[in-house]
Design an enzyme around this catalytic site. Sequence first.
Site, mmCIF file in Angstrom:
data_model
loop_
_atom_site.group_PDB
_atom_site.id
_atom_site.type_symbol
_atom_site.label_atom_id
_atom_site.label_comp_id
_atom_site.label_asym_id
_atom_site.label_seq_id
_atom_site.Cartn_x
_atom_site.Cartn_y
_atom_site.Cartn_z
ATOM 1 N N GLY A 107 0.848 -1.197 0.000
ATOM 2 C CA GLY A 107 0.000 0.000 0.000
ATOM 3 C C GLY A 107 0.874 1.235 0.000
ATOM 4 O O GLY A 107 1.989 1.220 0.531
ATOM 5 N N GLY A 108 0.356 2.272 -0.643
ATOM 6 C CA GLY A 108 1.121 3.501 -0.854
ATOM 7 C C GLY A 108 1.601 4.147 0.433
ATOM 8 O O GLY A 108 2.741 4.604 0.512
ATOM 9 N N ASP A 118 -4.034 9.239 7.177
ATOM 10 C CA ASP A 118 -5.086 8.535 6.466
ATOM 11 C C ASP A 118 -6.439 8.367 7.154
ATOM 12 O O ASP A 118 -6.603 8.669 8.337
ATOM 13 C CB ASP A 118 -4.559 7.183 5.982
ATOM 14 N N LEU A 125 0.999 5.004 -6.726
ATOM 15 C CA LEU A 125 2.457 5.048 -6.733
ATOM 16 C C LEU A 125 3.054 4.056 -7.712
ATOM 17 O O LEU A 125 4.178 4.235 -8.170
ATOM 18 C CB LEU A 125 2.991 4.768 -5.319
ATOM 19 N N ALA A 154 2.389 3.621 -10.727
ATOM 20 C CA ALA A 154 2.682 4.331 -11.988
ATOM 21 C C ALA A 154 4.064 4.983 -11.896
ATOM 22 O O ALA A 154 4.860 4.914 -12.842
ATOM 23 C CB ALA A 154 1.615 5.388 -12.240
ATOM 24 N N LYS A 155 4.349 5.573 -10.758
ATOM 25 C CA LYS A 155 5.627 6.275 -10.594
ATOM 26 C C LYS A 155 6.782 5.275 -10.490
ATOM 27 O O LYS A 155 7.867 5.500 -11.013
ATOM 28 C CB LYS A 155 5.569 7.162 -9.344
ATOM 29 N N GLU A 156 6.511 4.166 -9.786
ATOM 30 C CA GLU A 156 7.566 3.163 -9.613
ATOM 31 C C GLU A 156 7.965 2.563 -10.966
ATOM 32 O O GLU A 156 9.146 2.338 -11.237
ATOM 33 C CB GLU A 156 7.077 2.053 -8.669
ATOM 34 N N ASP A 189 -16.621 50.354 14.736
ATOM 35 C CA ASP A 189 -17.406 49.827 13.607
ATOM 36 C C ASP A 189 -18.654 49.153 14.195
ATOM 37 O O ASP A 189 -18.658 48.732 15.359
ATOM 38 C CB ASP A 189 -16.532 48.819 12.837
ATOM 39 N N ASP A 246 -21.444 46.592 12.365
ATOM 40 C CA ASP A 246 -21.739 45.176 12.046
ATOM 41 C C ASP A 246 -20.492 44.312 12.173
ATOM 42 O O ASP A 246 -19.444 44.649 11.637
ATOM 43 C CB ASP A 246 -22.273 45.056 10.615
HETATM 44 P P1 ADP Z 1 -2.554 1.688 -2.819
HETATM 45 O O1 ADP Z 1 -1.922 2.572 -1.840
HETATM 46 O O2 ADP Z 1 -3.989 1.994 -3.060
HETATM 47 O O3 ADP Z 1 -2.369 0.249 -2.526
HETATM 48 P P2 ADP Z 1 -0.409 2.570 -4.610
HETATM 49 O O4 ADP Z 1 -0.193 2.270 -6.053
HETATM 50 O O5 ADP Z 1 -0.336 3.996 -4.257
HETATM 51 O O6 ADP Z 1 -1.818 1.928 -4.229
HETATM 52 O O7 ADP Z 1 0.656 1.810 -3.726
HETATM 53 C C1 ADP Z 1 0.870 0.442 -3.795
HETATM 54 C C2 ADP Z 1 2.220 0.118 -3.178
HETATM 55 O O8 ADP Z 1 2.261 -1.264 -2.826
HETATM 56 C C3 ADP Z 1 3.357 0.350 -4.135
HETATM 57 O O9 ADP Z 1 4.413 0.968 -3.470
HETATM 58 C C4 ADP Z 1 3.747 -1.036 -4.636
HETATM 59 O O10 ADP Z 1 5.107 -1.174 -4.919
HETATM 60 C C5 ADP Z 1 3.351 -1.920 -3.474
HETATM 61 N N1 ADP Z 1 2.883 -3.217 -4.021
HETATM 62 C C6 ADP Z 1 1.897 -3.358 -4.897
HETATM 63 N N2 ADP Z 1 1.755 -4.648 -5.216
HETATM 64 C C7 ADP Z 1 2.644 -5.339 -4.525
HETATM 65 C C8 ADP Z 1 2.965 -6.730 -4.414
HETATM 66 N N3 ADP Z 1 2.325 -7.681 -5.081
HETATM 67 N N4 ADP Z 1 3.937 -7.070 -3.581
HETATM 68 C C9 ADP Z 1 4.582 -6.127 -2.897
HETATM 69 N N5 ADP Z 1 4.319 -4.831 -2.959
HETATM 70 C C10 ADP Z 1 3.361 -4.414 -3.762
HETATM 71 C C1 G6P Z 2 -4.204 2.542 0.771
HETATM 72 C C2 G6P Z 2 -4.542 3.325 2.004
HETATM 73 C C3 G6P Z 2 -3.626 2.939 3.161
HETATM 74 C C4 G6P Z 2 -3.646 1.454 3.354
HETATM 75 C C5 G6P Z 2 -3.315 0.738 2.054
HETATM 76 C C6 G6P Z 2 -3.381 -0.776 2.181
HETATM 77 O O1 G6P Z 2 -2.957 2.918 0.347
HETATM 78 O O2 G6P Z 2 -4.458 4.711 1.733
HETATM 79 O O3 G6P Z 2 -4.028 3.578 4.348
HETATM 80 O O4 G6P Z 2 -2.742 1.072 4.351
HETATM 81 O O5 G6P Z 2 -4.211 1.160 1.052
HETATM 82 O O6 G6P Z 2 -4.597 -1.160 2.698
HETATM 83 P P1 G6P Z 2 -4.735 -1.970 4.079
HETATM 84 O O7 G6P Z 2 -6.199 -1.982 4.341
HETATM 85 O O8 G6P Z 2 -4.146 -3.287 3.819
HETATM 86 O O9 G6P Z 2 -3.987 -1.218 5.126
#
Ligand code: ADP
Ligand code: G6P
Length: 738
Positions: free
Chosen positions: A29-30, A142, A386, A388-390, A508, A510
């Site tokens: 997760g991001g 968050d 993220l 997309a950026k990675e 003043d 009001d």
């Molecule tokens: P979200 O936060 O909604 O999950 P993001 O694209 O912003 O989406 O972030 C996802 C993050 O989790 C990225 O940094 C990515 O590298 C990591 N990630 C996604 N899929 C995997 C996976 N299968 N194993 C490990 N890390 C992952």
């Molecule tokens: C998104 C949310 C995060 C969350 C992540 C993974 O990136 O913004 O707060 O941690 O998803 O979801 P999870 O429910 O596994 O924490």
Amino acid sequence: MGKTIIISNRLPVQLQISNGGITAIPSVGGLATGMKSVHSGGDSLWIGWSGLTNEEIPEELEDEIDDALSKHGSSKVSLTEEEVEGFYFGFSNRTIWPLFHYFLEYSEFELDSWNTYKTVNKKFADAILEKADEDDTIWVHDYQLMLVPQMIREKRPNIAIGFFLHIPFPSYEIFRTLPWRKEVLEGLLGSDLIGFHIYDYERHFLSSVRRLLGLEVSFNDIYKGNRIIKVDSFPMGIDYKKFSEAAKKHGERSPEQHSELQQRLNKHKTSDPDAKFLLSIDRLDYSKGIAKRLYAFEYFLNKYPQYKEKVRLIILAVPSRSNVPQYQLLKREIDELVGRINGEFSTVSWTPIWYFYRSMPFENLIDLYTSSDIAWLTPLRDGMNLVAKEYIATRTDKTGVLILSEMAGSANEMNEALLINPNNFEQIADTIYEAINMPKEEQQHRNEQLQQRLRRYNVEKWAQSFMNSLLAQKERDAAHVSKKLTDHHLQIIMDAYGNAKKRVLFLDYDGTLTGFHNDPQKASPDDELYQLLDAIHQQEGTDMFLISGRDKDTFAKWFLSKKYNMIVEHGVWISKDGEDFKLLENVKNDWMENIRPVLESFVDRTPGSFIEEKNYSLAWHYRKTDPDFGNLRASELTTVLTSLIGTDDLSVLNGNKVMEVKSSNVNKGRASVRMLGENEYDFVFAIGDDWTDEFMFQELPDSAITVKVGRQKTQAAYFVENTLKVRELLKSFMNIAL
Ligand code: ADP
Ligand code: G6P
């Protein structure tokens, strides 16, 4: 400077119990992946949930858990199974997540979950309070913890608190459906700084604050009681170096050193050099548009059949929130779709979709990013994205094409990607075609620019700019607070008042002596005000002037019999000692014939607004209109009027929910300064609440005591919070023994 305390539901690692011991696996997760880089570099403590419920943790492993977490600079908040159910699976992921991603139909509004959400937020807040020193900086993350900022603020009024929302903030029309919308906003407003990924989320948030809480918002500042809360956008970046260096190392490895996954990818590549890999990586979440993507892929294969046996879609879906029914349904839907499409299109040598449903080690992510010709990400709604950026960061030779949904926050800063609407299959199919056929030079040209930006604004910069902004906000607040009229200042003013031989007060009306009413005629003085003003008016050696933008007839009705001195219509008319109003300035009003129709057209188009006609000015009031719409119309009217009045001797005053057109040579500053010429005053005092009073604050001599009502930016020397405080101040003047 103290330490930084990061607080989020997820910690950088998740703990699991296996074979009677504890293992820590990196969180996906991001939020976690981004903040991890920030956390590892600095003096910070990260507080969050370990991923295990109290019931899952045997007593003998308690210490081991704390040790495992402290290795990652983390400390845990313990949650019971019931709390995880109501707080995490319930309110966070069955109410807020779908609502904020515009999946209104998935949102459940359960009172029990809301109550658990409150209880758990309190647990997190208590965990912070236990560890925080006064000079620490708290950074809350968050949607799981939106009540935490206010809970901390109540106990630590002066500590620096920042909040960052990693998901979209929806439009007011969506947000207002939440039964606990006000509590959520109030919770967030405990912060000093609230950050969003992009301006659209910020704008939606400000609109909800204005409409639901009726608070004043000026640009991106929210005025709440005696605090100013700043709202801003900070698009989150990635740890660019980590990804680009991993990709570089990956490229330097010999084939034998490649991972199993990479060898499989290589085999496919060498068997057909024209074959293309399309990659998508997401958590298995309905907001990511995975099902739509599969339908779109099918559409593409039918529209461009020449790519059958040439193009392979690799889908990596990470298991997520699998206790929530919508996620279970989605899993089933994706399994079926992948099965159906593979069944329909596969040949002996080709399977169109490779589908992985699991988390992968970092090394394998890099294998996938570096081996894929196209990254194809189609969220229906995504705070940032993220991945997309990675993908771009790993393209060391700058080849590769990114196809990205416009609905992802990252699309805002990734214009060189091929942007698509995830609901438009025709457009998507054509874009895949374009990506497959994009010349290498064009790919490199686009990625060059993307990489430059990602390298510059990386996750560290993102965190730094958030933190700098938070500290600047704290300083600004402190500077502002120093203007607050304290008891100490009051004492000095009272002494000066008592010692002066000749005093003049400009008050003043009001927003200063009385509060605002939707109908200006209803804001008549109350008995207490009359008593106060009578007492000051009768003081030996004190000249009191009511100074207002009001018309003379209303003031004559309210105050003439009292014989107060009055300056009205911003300085056009004056009345002293109960005499009839006389012109103070030589002004014309023949321009009104031209301006009135313009204002009337705005009244017609802006429900709730109306015109107030004075002898020498015209005012357009919009207090009763929808706040956003009113502000929009007001800026439209400013543009129209500015171009209309040109070089004429007219000016437009922007007051508190009122715009007034009047002669330029008339204002409260000029009028009050004229009064000073009539006597040798050794105590000059002016108080007012809006923009029109700033003329007084500016033009009166430096020795004058000037006071603003409210916390907006001002030239005045002091401020008081509201009209109640004004009354207290005047009472002090009234009671002083002269
Ligand atoms: P979200 O936060 O909604 O999950 P993001 O694209 O912003 O989406 O972030 C996802 C993050 O989790 C990225 O940094 C990515 O590298 C990591 N990630 C996604 N899929 C995997 C996976 N299968 N194993 C490990 N890390 C992952
Ligand atoms: C998104 C949310 C995060 C969350 C992540 C993974 O990136 O913004 O707060 O941690 O998803 O979801 P999870 O429910 O596994 O924490």
